[in-house]
Design a protein around this motif. Structure first.
Motif, PDB file in Angstrom:
ATOM      1  N   ALA A  32      -7.030   0.452   5.734  1.00 37.11           N
ATOM      2  CA  ALA A  32      -6.991  -0.857   5.078  1.00 37.11           C
ATOM      3  C   ALA A  32      -5.702  -1.046   4.292  1.00 37.11           C
ATOM      4  CB  ALA A  32      -8.200  -1.020   4.161  1.00 37.11           C
ATOM      5  N   GLU A  33      -5.254  -0.003   3.624  1.00 36.96           N
ATOM      6  CA  GLU A  33      -4.027  -0.094   2.825  1.00 36.96           C
ATOM      7  C   GLU A  33      -2.798  -0.263   3.715  1.00 36.96           C
ATOM      8  OE1 GLU A  33      -5.587   2.615  -0.969  1.00 36.96           O
ATOM      9  OE2 GLU A  33      -4.473   3.554   0.688  1.00 36.96           O
ATOM     10  N   ASN A  34      -2.799   0.374   4.885  1.00 41.95           N
ATOM     11  CA  ASN A  34      -1.690   0.194   5.821  1.00 41.95           C
ATOM     12  C   ASN A  34      -1.603  -1.254   6.293  1.00 41.95           C
ATOM     13  OD1 ASN A  34       0.074   2.538   7.066  1.00 41.95           O
ATOM     14  ND2 ASN A  34      -1.894   3.470   6.502  1.00 41.95           N
ATOM     15  N   VAL A  35      -2.739  -1.851   6.608  1.00 39.33           N
ATOM     16  CA  VAL A  35      -2.760  -3.239   7.073  1.00 39.33           C
ATOM     17  C   VAL A  35      -2.375  -4.193   5.945  1.00 39.33           C
ATOM     18  CG1 VAL A  35      -4.201  -5.059   8.076  1.00 39.33           C
ATOM     19  CG2 VAL A  35      -4.486  -2.689   8.825  1.00 39.33           C
ATOM     20  N   ALA A  36      -2.768  -3.835   4.721  1.00 39.43           N
ATOM     21  CA  ALA A  36      -2.494  -4.699   3.569  1.00 39.43           C
ATOM     22  C   ALA A  36      -1.038  -4.648   3.121  1.00 39.43           C
ATOM     23  CB  ALA A  36      -3.395  -4.296   2.403  1.00 39.43           C
ATOM     24  N   PHE A  37      -0.330  -3.595   3.497  1.00 35.49           N
ATOM     25  CA  PHE A  37       1.013  -3.348   2.958  1.00 35.49           C
ATOM     26  C   PHE A  37       1.970  -4.538   3.107  1.00 35.49           C
ATOM     27  CE2 PHE A  37       5.306  -1.371   3.357  1.00 35.49           C
ATOM     28  CZ  PHE A  37       5.430  -0.978   2.029  1.00 35.49           C
ATOM     29  N   PRO A  38       2.133  -5.130   4.297  1.00 39.11           N
ATOM     30  CA  PRO A  38       3.058  -6.273   4.403  1.00 39.11           C
ATOM     31  C   PRO A  38       2.595  -7.492   3.608  1.00 39.11           C
ATOM     32  CG  PRO A  38       1.879  -5.933   6.469  1.00 39.11           C
ATOM     33  CD  PRO A  38       1.593  -4.754   5.623  1.00 39.11           C
ATOM     34  N   LEU A  39       1.294  -7.630   3.405  1.00 39.16           N
ATOM     35  CA  LEU A  39       0.774  -8.742   2.602  1.00 39.16           C
ATOM     36  C   LEU A  39       1.091  -8.537   1.131  1.00 39.16           C
ATOM     37  CD1 LEU A  39      -2.672  -9.063   4.407  1.00 39.16           C
ATOM     38  CD2 LEU A  39      -0.773 -10.691   4.545  1.00 39.16           C
ATOM     39  N   GLU A  40       1.044  -7.281   0.697  1.00 43.00           N
ATOM     40  CA  GLU A  40       1.409  -6.968  -0.689  1.00 43.00           C
ATOM     41  C   GLU A  40       2.889  -7.206  -0.925  1.00 43.00           C
ATOM     42  OE1 GLU A  40       0.042  -2.971  -0.909  1.00 43.00           O
ATOM     43  OE2 GLU A  40      -2.044  -3.519  -1.323  1.00 43.00           O
ATOM     44  N   LEU A  41       3.712  -6.855   0.067  1.00 38.86           N
ATOM     45  CA  LEU A  41       5.149  -7.116  -0.064  1.00 38.86           C
ATOM     46  C   LEU A  41       5.429  -8.613  -0.175  1.00 38.86           C
ATOM     47  CD1 LEU A  41       6.748  -4.644   2.528  1.00 38.86           C
ATOM     48  CD2 LEU A  41       6.714  -4.439   0.034  1.00 38.86           C
ATOM     49  N   ALA A  42       4.604  -9.405   0.502  1.00 37.39           N
ATOM     50  CA  ALA A  42       4.754 -10.865   0.450  1.00 37.39           C
ATOM     51  C   ALA A  42       4.099 -11.467  -0.788  1.00 37.39           C
ATOM     52  CB  ALA A  42       4.155 -11.492   1.709  1.00 37.39           C
ATOM     53  N   LYS A  43       3.528 -10.578  -1.661  1.00 30.23           N
ATOM     54  CA  LYS A  43       2.908 -11.004  -2.924  1.00 30.23           C
ATOM     55  C   LYS A  43       1.769 -12.002  -2.718  1.00 30.23           C
ATOM     56  CE  LYS A  43       7.190 -10.313  -5.608  1.00 30.23           C
ATOM     57  NZ  LYS A  43       7.083  -8.889  -5.489  1.00 30.23           N
ATOM     58  N   ARG A  44       0.948 -11.734  -1.719  1.00 33.20           N
ATOM     59  CA  ARG A  44      -0.230 -12.576  -1.496  1.00 33.20           C
ATOM     60  C   ARG A  44      -1.311 -12.233  -2.527  1.00 33.20           C
ATOM     61  NH1 ARG A  44      -0.436 -14.306   3.922  1.00 33.20           N
ATOM     62  NH2 ARG A  44       1.708 -14.709   4.603  1.00 33.20           N
ATOM     63  N   PRO A  45      -2.188 -13.174  -2.861  1.00 31.74           N
ATOM     64  CA  PRO A  45      -3.291 -12.894  -3.797  1.00 31.74           C
ATOM     65  C   PRO A  45      -4.225 -11.817  -3.245  1.00 31.74           C
ATOM     66  CG  PRO A  45      -2.985 -15.259  -3.500  1.00 31.74           C
ATOM     67  CD  PRO A  45      -2.121 -14.595  -2.472  1.00 31.74           C
ATOM     68  N   LYS A  46      -4.808 -11.020  -4.150  1.00 32.34           N
ATOM     69  CA  LYS A  46      -5.657  -9.910  -3.726  1.00 32.34           C
ATOM     70  C   LYS A  46      -6.856 -10.367  -2.906  1.00 32.34           C
ATOM     71  CE  LYS A  46      -4.455  -6.590  -7.339  1.00 32.34           C
ATOM     72  NZ  LYS A  46      -4.956  -5.727  -8.439  1.00 32.34           N
ATOM     73  N   VAL A  47      -7.443 -11.489  -3.279  1.00 31.02           N
ATOM     74  CA  VAL A  47      -8.595 -12.002  -2.528  1.00 31.02           C
ATOM     75  C   VAL A  47      -8.190 -12.352  -1.106  1.00 31.02           C
ATOM     76  CG1 VAL A  47     -10.296 -13.859  -2.384  1.00 31.02           C
ATOM     77  CG2 VAL A  47      -9.742 -12.867  -4.611  1.00 31.02           C
ATOM     78  N   GLU A  48      -7.026 -12.954  -0.961  1.00 25.49           N
ATOM     79  CA  GLU A  48      -6.530 -13.316   0.365  1.00 25.49           C
ATOM     80  C   GLU A  48      -6.218 -12.064   1.188  1.00 25.49           C
ATOM     81  OE1 GLU A  48      -2.609 -15.392   2.420  1.00 25.49           O
ATOM     82  OE2 GLU A  48      -3.165 -15.967   0.351  1.00 25.49           O
ATOM     83  N   ILE A  49      -5.659 -11.050   0.521  1.00 22.55           N
ATOM     84  CA  ILE A  49      -5.333  -9.803   1.221  1.00 22.55           C
ATOM     85  C   ILE A  49      -6.596  -9.145   1.766  1.00 22.55           C
ATOM     86  CG2 ILE A  49      -4.486  -7.439   0.909  1.00 22.55           C
ATOM     87  CD1 ILE A  49      -2.409  -8.547  -1.048  1.00 22.55           C
ATOM     88  N   ARG A  50      -7.633  -9.064   0.927  1.00 22.61           N
ATOM     89  CA  ARG A  50      -8.882  -8.430   1.359  1.00 22.61           C
ATOM     90  C   ARG A  50      -9.490  -9.190   2.527  1.00 22.61           C
ATOM     91  NH1 ARG A  50     -10.817  -4.268   2.679  1.00 22.61           N
ATOM     92  NH2 ARG A  50      -9.717  -3.444   0.852  1.00 22.61           N
TER      93      ARG A  50
END
Length: 341
Positions: free
Chosen positions: A100-118
């Motif tokens: 899950a963290e690997n998939v979330a990584f590019p979304l975190e770099l793009a500073k997406r909201p946590k709810v949207e990332i999940r």
């Protein structure tokens, strides 16, 4: 969607320049799966890395969705790259991060909201069939599962283009087929443009709409997969066709039958629904030409069935010529390998 215009890439080695790509011109349509096939060192990896400018071309233009990437500054280029996902031969996963963290990584770099990332991570893991593995680490996964994580991560920012750099070459045949099926499903569901490079003709035949054959840094043949596969024009293309075509003993069959009188050897190609129709039998019956099948195969190219037969036709030349003419009138491609006499 993607236009490569007179693309050149050279590497420097001291005072010398080594050409990697020479005069590449290519148009890849929106929503298609385009394959690039070539031997090791042919330039295919350099080509795909030039599309997102991980390798900057020496000259020429790379235009993606109307934007000339070669004219952008570093910041603008980084923004455009978010719309181009990439998957790699050796997965390139973060070993200390969960699935899950690997998939979330590019979304975190793009500073997406946590709810949207999940939400997005759950959606992508469901798409690639890894919902039950989200808390595992890469070391706990099979090769196919790792590649599925790589695909999910590449799709995180809703890219318009998915670049696949030898995405299946590290996998066994069964796993390769499952990954190809997944890529085909993603293409159909998301209407995403996919560019993949490979040295395996099976990959091209299974899911691609069009293919470019690269040799020595140049595109030596390009077209619809069916056209290139069934009527290869370049020697490099013919080498790749031999990987999947069941005609390794064709020359032996020709030599064996060459001494026989009043016999002609032909290769007959069927495409689409005609593959399953008894055209050969009916034509030979109507023209009174006995025949025997020396070799044959029936398979599929993406969604299109095709068949190829090597057959021996008996009779004098005029009768055989008439039979060949009738087969061609039925829409079959007939290549005469050896005429009688």
């Amino acid at each position: 969607m993607i236009q490569l215009q007179n693309l050149h890439k050279e590497y420097r080695a001291g005072k010398h320049s080594i050409p990697a790509l020479t005069g590449i011109n290519m148009n890849i349509e929106k929503g298609e799966i385009f394959g690039v096939i070539g031997h090791s060192g042919a330039g295919k990896s350099t080509l795909i890395r030039c599309i997102n400018l991980l390798e900057r071309p020496t000259s020429g233009k790379v235009i993606v969705d109307g934007v000339d990437l070669t004219s952008l500054d570093a910041r603008s280029l980084q923004e455009q790259r978010r719309y181009m996902g990439m998957i790699f031969q050796h997965f390139n996963l973060l070993s200390s991060a969960t699935v899950a963290e690997n998939v979330a990584f590019p979304l975190e770099l793009a500073k997406r909201p946590k709810v949207e990332i999940r939400r997005k991570v759950n959606e992508l893991l469901a798409l690639v069939g890894l919902e039950a593995h989200q808390d595992k680490y890469p070391a706990q996964l099979s090769g196919g599962q790792k590649q599925r994580v790589g695909i999910a991560r590449a799709l995180a920012n809703d890219p318009k283009v998915l670049l696949c750099d030898e995405a299946t070459s590290a996998l066994d045949p069964q796993t390769t087929n499952s990954i190809l099926t997944l890529l085909l499903d993603i293409n159909k569901k998301l209407h995403i443009t996919i560019v993949l490079i490979t040295h395996e003709m099976h990959v091209i035949r299974s899911i691609c709409d069009r293919v470019g054959v690269i040799d020595g840094g140049k595109i030596v043949e390009m077209g619809k997969v069916a056209d290139v596969f069934l009527k290869p024009q370049h020697s490099t293309t013919r080498e790749f066709i031999e990987q999947v075509a069941d005609f390794a003993d064709l020359q032996e069959a020709v030599v064996r039958e060459k001494s026989a009188e009043q016999r002609t050897i032909v290769r007959i190609t069927f495409l689409g629904e005609q593959t399953y129709q008894p055209i050969l039998f009916q034509t030979m019956k109507e023209t009174d030409v006995p025949f025997s099948i020396l070799q044959g195969t029936i398979s599929r190219m993406k969604d299109t069935p095709y068949g190829q037969l090597v057959a021996e036709l008996e009779g004098d030349e005029s009768r055989v010529e008439n039979a060949v003419k009738m087969l061609r009138l039925h829409g079959l491609d007939v290549e005469v390998i050896e005429w009688a006499g």
